[in-house]
Design an enzyme around this catalytic site. Structure first.
Site, short mmCIF file in Angstrom:
data_model
loop_
_atom_site.label_atom_id
_atom_site.label_comp_id
_atom_site.label_asym_id
_atom_site.label_seq_id
_atom_site.Cartn_x
_atom_site.Cartn_y
_atom_site.Cartn_z
CB CYS A 130 21.48 15.20 -1.41
SG CYS A 130 21.26 16.95 -1.76
N GLY A 217 7.11 18.20 0.53
CA GLY A 217 5.81 18.76 0.91
C GLY A 217 4.69 17.82 0.53
#
Lengths: 304, 250
Positions: A130, A217
């Site tokens: 992360c 994305g």
């Protein structure tokens, strides 16, 4: 022809089909259960859990980019114990495997959350990638020795198969993957988000309050496909491929590059049925191409 | 789901009034809820837009300002075109917080739109206080004339109505009569000021928050605001919150 086999086995866990959710895009499942039966998915990978609750980062936590988004949620979650008491039962109603993504600031934190979850979920996914937290997160995932160390120590505490989620923010992802494999990982998932930044030119300030965030994305897809291919060449472990998958064609690309399963994430924000559509599209592709088993397309890319 | 655009009008510069034929949304929609609209063009994510009005159990009206790529692309659609819309989403206003006394609807700028449907539900018993920058920014006040008991308009430059802010009118009303409830939507500083007055005078008050949003259904946890010290999701836990619970400074 008869229906093709869609089931896959990831580290000894049988999934009804190769499609899961990318951690952090699917909450704990119940929000999208209003849109479709979670049993349509091979597995559901949940939002990252830590041993103690995390507040996450300040807002704005999201910025749109060309064909993607930046996020800096910062692993907000109510803690693993809360999850077990209040959320698990609801998703257990569905015929799908449950993957708990786990995070922490220290190796001890990761071990603590692993011990809380025990075998109450089907698989664990180690989040060492992360980009949105100061300590832990990506810091563990970008150094091969640290990857080996944390993987082996969490593996020791884990009662279910351990997936290690890799960061793309590295020079040589194959080297990191090999460290995770020798540390005892049962499977790999990749990629997490790419560290990015957007600036509002009127205010000269970053759009994200946290300044930088993780890009996901369609914009990241070619990078992700390339990394899945490289990792496939380097390790024997099952791979869950992800990064910008919006359609079944995208998913098939990942599988041909070497992924045994795929995760859909950001695309679900645009279309809440994206997960199911990807699954159905893969099946359709197999039928149209007379392929009887989804596993037969894994790693079938032929280089020029 | 895709719905047909049946009415389109640019009501003031860069602000568009759209009506879609969407019985699936209209049947369920409550005042204060929003829809998540796929805008096309170079935009990627959906755009959350509040529901302004619901008509004949099948028509859904929403009004938006062109702010960037997404809303620009949306504004280029024409009557008869299809729009991909999710909704209704979020929690909406709770009429039942109202105690005896005046019910106030306080809106600022493009925040006035979700209050219209609420005004209709209260059936001409409310008082609306709507604030705008200047005359050219005033929108849909004629709809509020039809749906409220009293209407006050403020403009920052005094070009129409009372010069000043909605809080000037609010403060005067609070000193004159019993207020039963306040429902507010508008710029954050305005809502913060309204919430402070409501809280100081023990008036039940709901605020409609806005934040950059991802999924719109509560899964991605990006659109958070500080509610009772916790990060609440504007899309799922809100967008409407009790004014006492919101920390506007976080």
């Amino acid at each position: 022809m008869t229906k093709p086999n869609m089931s896959v086995e990831i580290a000894g866990v049988k999934w009804n089909n190769p499609v899961t959710t990318a951690s952090g895009t699917f909450g704990f499942g119940k929000e999208y259960a209003e849109y479709f039966d979670l049993g349509e998915l091979g597995a559901v990978c949940l939002k990252s859990l830590s041993a103690v609750p995390r507040l996450g980062n300040p807002s704005p936590r999201i910025a749109e980019t060309n064909y993607g988004i930046l996020n800096s949620v910062g692993l907000q979650n109510p803690g693993a114990e809360y999850f077990l008491e209040n959320e698990l039962e609801e998703i257990r109603k569905y015929d799908t495997k449950i993957i708990a993504n786990i995070c922490g600031s220290t190796v001890e934190d990761y071990i603590a959350v692993t011990k809380i979850l025990q075998d109450k979920v089907d698989m664990l996914e180690l989040n060492i990638s992360c980009p949105n937290v100061k300590e832990g997160g990506m810091a563990f995932g970008t150094n091969k020795d640290m990857v080996y160390d944390i993987t082996s120590r969490v593996k020791e505490a884990a009662k279910v198969p351990l997936i290690v989620k890799l960061s793309p923010n590295v020079t040589d992802i194959a080297e990191i993957a090999a460290s995770a494999e020798s540390g005892g990982a049962d499977a790999l998932s990749l990629i997490n988000t790419l560290l990015g930044m957007r600036i509002d030119i009127k205010t000269r300030r970053p759009i994200l309050k946290n300044n930088m965030g993780g890009l996901s994305g369609p914009a990241v897809k070619p990078v992700a496909v390339r990394m899945v291919y490289q990792v496939r060449q380097a390790v024997k472990l099952p791979i869950i491929g992800m990064g910008g998958i919006s359609t079944s064609d995208d998913a098939i690309e990942f599988m041909m590059a070497g992924a045994n399963a795929v995760a859909v994430g950001t695309a679900g924000f645009v279309d809440p049925y994206a997960w199911v559509n990807v699954k159905n599209g893969i099946e359709q592709f197999l039928i149209e191409n007379n392929i009887s088993d989804v596993n037969d397309i894994v790693g079938t890319v032929e280089l020029n | 789901m895709e719905f047909t655009l049946v009415y389109k009008k640019e009501i003031i510069k860069n602000v568009f009034d759209f009506v879609i034929d969407a019985p699936e949304i209209a049947e369920k929609a409550k005042p204060g809820q929003f829809i998540h609209v796929l805008c096309g063009g170079r935009s990627y994510l959906r755009r959350p837009i509040s529901i302004c009005d619901v008509m004949d159990k099948k028509l859904v009206r929403f009004i938006f300002e062109v702010r960037g790529e997404g809303t620009k692309s949306l504004s280029n659609l024409n009557k008869g075109d299809k729009i991909d819309v999710l909704g209704p989403l979020g929690n909406g206003f709770s009429k039942d917080i109202a105690e005896d006394g005046e019910i106030l609807l306080i809106g600022g700028g493009i925040g006035v739109f979700p209050l219209l449907n609420l005004a209709k539900e209260f059936n001409k018993t409310t008082t609306a206080i709507l604030g705008f920058r200047t005359e050219s920014a005033i929108t849909i006040t004629s709809d509020f004339v039809k749906t409220t008991k009293n209407l006050f308009i403020t403009t920052e430059d005094g070009s129409v109505g009372c010069k000043g802010f909605v809080t000037d009118v609010l403060n005067r009303m609070v000193s004159e009569k019993k207020i039963g409830a306040i429902f507010t939507c508008g710029p954050k500083p305005m809502m913060k000021a309204v919430a402070e007055i409501a809280n100081a005078n023990n008036i039940p008050c709901e605020v409609s928050m806005e934040e950059r949003m991802g999924c719109g259904v509560g899964a991605c946890v990006t659109c958070t605001c500080n509610v009772n010290g916790k990060k609440a999701r504007v899309c799922k836990d809100g967008p409407v919150f009790n004014a006492k619970d919101v920390n506007f400074d976080d």
